[in-house]
Scaffold this motif. Sequence first.
Motif: not given
Ligand SMILES: [Zn+2]
Length: 461
Positions: A82, A84, A106, A347
């Motif tokens: 995950h 970005h 995601e 994330d």
């Molecule tokens: Zn995310």
Amino acid sequence: MTHLTRTLFVTFIFAAACERAKSFDLVVVNGRVIDPASGLDAVRNVGVSGGRVTAITREPLSGTRVIDAKGLVVAPGFIDLHQHGQQEESYALMVRDGVTSALELEVGTGDVADWYAQRARGQIVNYGVSVGHIRARMKVLKDPGTGLLPAGVGGSGVASEAQIAEMESILRKGLAEGAVAVGFGSAYTPGATMAELGRMFRVAAEGNASSHIHMRNGVAGLDSTIAAAAAAHAKLHIVHVNSSGDTSLVAFLAHIQAARDRGQDVTTEAYPYGAGMTEIQSALFDDWKTWPDAKFALHQLVSTGERLNRKTFEEARKKGGTVIIHGRSEEQTRIAIVSPLSMIASDGFIENGRGHPRTSGTYSKVLGKYVREEHALSLMDAIRKMTLMPAQRLEARVPAMAAKGRLRVGADADLTIFDPATVIDRSTYENATIPAAGIPIMIIAHTSTVAASHWKRIGTR
Ligand SMILES: [Zn+2]
């Protein structure tokens, strides 16, 4: 002597010489080798040739390059499902945090072929992407958003049958172009019904792909998502259980465990920070006008580091950008990280020097704080959450992952070498670009070719 005979002869001599000298491209000697797949945790010498691990032994080894890893842990490279921050600026920080494979599963992309083409000239880490329902929906419903997430109709609009069919074909095309998984964000697409999501889960299941979802509505939302995935026979991965579970985290984890006990393929992940981050124009903040004044101060604008109030939040929401959201307890974070269900995934996102510290500190923070300082997690368990578990999550669709996340003969030589006595994160909410400490050596195998069309990786540093 014919040319063919001469060639064979030369090859034979070369092979014999290698055998005698046991020479490798690279040897890592005296390290504490940890492999969660086999349970190995012992001092060994590791030989690498042709981008693969070709020896793990107590015997001395010699190689063209020698790395002395005395006092250091030698682990499989960390796999982040995950992430970005899919550009060089982020990759450079991640690698200092021990990550050798960074995947954006995601949000993903609406155009898989183009996404890979943009990175094809070479990156320092292995990378991969999902085809994303959010991005497909933004395209089909003509969302005005310019960032990763919907800023209007792509999130809140209700799709017609024809539009849902168009999203299905975008997902199918992305899978045909080598998407690693299918991404979802029902929290960001409140207009998407469970029936629409179910249709997309079915497309993912057809492609044998896992569905990675940032879901909505807490435990009730989890139950309906698990039910929709079960009906579609889809493999389900709930992203960041720490934030999606929030104050219901214990029940949330119990419901995931119950689904697994029923035989359903459901997995999850967590990052070790009490604050989240997202785009300020996203649907998560659609109710901002109803908030009490105190809630605004929990929000920190990424571009400036300032804490917001009602007035500055309104201004920032008009302008766009990202915001860090404080408020979860340390106890919640620890429960999510320690749970045997959770993989570690960052994330992360960094752009122009601004972002969330999880981009550059997720893995070192777990190893330094939760393993060394708090003894909340064993080193073996922590490494399993960073390597074997994420590799296994993707293996059904991406066979090449079977050579990652392990440290054994035949595995890809993606290695993270760190000092268990000093490894720690250093990034802060105000400066997210301070590299982690205590991870001095990374080895990323770029020389071997990988057969699976679903996994794109590069050949040069
Ligand atoms: Zn995310």
